[in-house]
Design an enzyme around this catalytic site. Sequence first.
Site, PDB file in Angstrom:
ATOM      1  N   ALA A  73     -36.234 -23.096  23.780  1.00 12.58           N
ATOM      2  CA  ALA A  73     -37.021 -21.900  24.104  1.00 12.58           C
ATOM      3  C   ALA A  73     -36.120 -20.669  23.949  1.00 12.58           C
ATOM      4  O   ALA A  73     -34.892 -20.798  23.919  1.00 12.58           O
ATOM      5  CB  ALA A  73     -37.535 -22.015  25.532  1.00 12.58           C
ATOM      6  N   GLN A  75     -35.100 -18.462  26.021  1.00 11.46           N
ATOM      7  CA  GLN A  75     -34.086 -18.358  27.080  1.00 11.46           C
ATOM      8  C   GLN A  75     -33.410 -19.709  27.352  1.00 11.46           C
ATOM      9  O   GLN A  75     -33.021 -20.001  28.490  1.00 11.46           O
ATOM     10  CB  GLN A  75     -34.711 -17.801  28.361  1.00 11.46           C
ATOM     11  CG  GLN A  75     -34.938 -16.294  28.324  1.00 11.46           C
ATOM     12  CD  GLN A  75     -33.633 -15.505  28.194  1.00 11.46           C
ATOM     13  OE1 GLN A  75     -32.565 -15.957  28.633  1.00 11.46           O
ATOM     14  NE2 GLN A  75     -33.711 -14.326  27.598  1.00 11.46           N
ATOM     15  N   SER A  76     -33.245 -20.538  26.338  1.00 10.25           N
ATOM     16  CA  SER A  76     -32.650 -21.862  26.506  1.00 10.25           C
ATOM     17  C   SER A  76     -31.200 -21.805  26.994  1.00 10.25           C
ATOM     18  O   SER A  76     -30.335 -21.190  26.364  1.00 10.25           O
ATOM     19  CB  SER A  76     -32.696 -22.592  25.162  1.00 10.25           C
ATOM     20  OG  SER A  76     -31.871 -23.748  25.195  1.00 10.25           O
ATOM     21  N   ASN A  77     -30.945 -22.473  28.115  1.00 11.69           N
ATOM     22  CA  ASN A  77     -29.566 -22.599  28.610  1.00 11.69           C
ATOM     23  C   ASN A  77     -28.784 -23.586  27.757  1.00 11.69           C
ATOM     24  O   ASN A  77     -27.571 -23.460  27.589  1.00 11.69           O
ATOM     25  CB  ASN A  77     -29.577 -23.103  30.056  1.00 11.69           C
ATOM     26  CG  ASN A  77     -30.365 -22.190  30.964  1.00 11.69           C
ATOM     27  OD1 ASN A  77     -30.025 -21.016  31.098  1.00 11.69           O
ATOM     28  ND2 ASN A  77     -31.430 -22.702  31.558  1.00 11.69           N
ATOM     29  N   CYS A  79     -29.118 -24.004  24.519  1.00 14.13           N
ATOM     30  CA  CYS A  79     -28.667 -23.316  23.304  1.00 14.13           C
ATOM     31  C   CYS A  79     -27.434 -22.458  23.602  1.00 14.13           C
ATOM     32  O   CYS A  79     -26.476 -22.458  22.826  1.00 14.13           O
ATOM     33  CB  CYS A  79     -29.800 -22.465  22.726  1.00 14.13           C
ATOM     34  SG  CYS A  79     -31.107 -23.482  21.961  1.00 14.13           S
TER      35      CYS A  79
END
Length: 326
Positions: A73, A75-77, A79
Amino acid sequence: MNPRYPDRVRIAHLPTPIEPLTRLTKYLGGPQLFMKRDDQTGLAGGGNKTRKLEFLIADALAQGCDHVITTGAPQSNHCRQTAAAAAHFGLGCSLVLRGREPAAVTGNILLDRLLGAHLYWCGDQTCSAATADVAAELKAMGRKPYIIPLGGSNVVGATSYVLAMEELMTQLAAEQLNIDFIVFASSSGGTQAGLVLGARAYGFRGQLLGISVDHDAQSLQTQVAALATATATHLGMGTLSVADQVAVNDDYLGGGYAVLGETEIEAIRLMAQFEGILLDPVYTGRAMGGLIDLIRWGAFSRGHKVLFWHTGGMPALFAYADKLAN
Ligand SMILES: *Cc1c(COP(=O)(O)O)cnc(C)c1O
């Protein structure tokens, strides 16, 4: 059979501490709450993906890859931690992010950019199709990409949470602490699959409960059980089924994935103001909100010891400033 772990790189600050949540416990009138601080794994803001990346990056390096690609997503942590791990080892990093580029560069997106990742927005394409395109482009340029799945949740990533369970059991033994329940946010399932398998491997006697962030209980349960079984095979533990130990609660899906509601806002505020600890808006805010609700419904007795496994995500708070500021 004992797990046989493949090699890993060392990037996480381990063991992460276990802390009592004294003031929040008192406010809620019990059970006794503890927290396992995997928000403090140390990699560019930390979180549960750091443990997974220790095995994933080791695998990428062993295969001679020079670039990692993953997806998530906006706001992927996962990534953001992948971008940090790639930078640390001098690997290229491409992040394939869902939807269209938001107007505001904030939270994890800002950190992704600072960490030097290449960002691709899927738009109307599926992210798996976009990932395949990015991989093909890199190969055409003579690079050797390594693809990490959503949330790092394959057998390689889940392995890290089997090991994390050994770490926890060692800490509990040293502190003579008996935990009755472990509660955590569950989404792509790698954390839960590893923990459930680790609980079996190391003889944890309590119960594990995953609070689902985005899937109905049945489908997440199926996914976690399958991943746990595959991970057992990967670690040479033989064929074993842990399906009956995969407990998922999907009562707190609220308005859907990444939609901040009153449950999350209250949990974030309580944890911040009673303990000085920051939860995140998408995962741990939801899971702690669920735990608080279960406590209020009387799901636990006063003497129970409940450990909340904090999985990180704090940088995403900034993307929700408008909803959290007042
Ligand atoms: C990814 C993530 C989770 C969920 O972990 P899974 O292994 O995908 O189930 C929980 N909390 C945070 C903060 C995360 O980034």
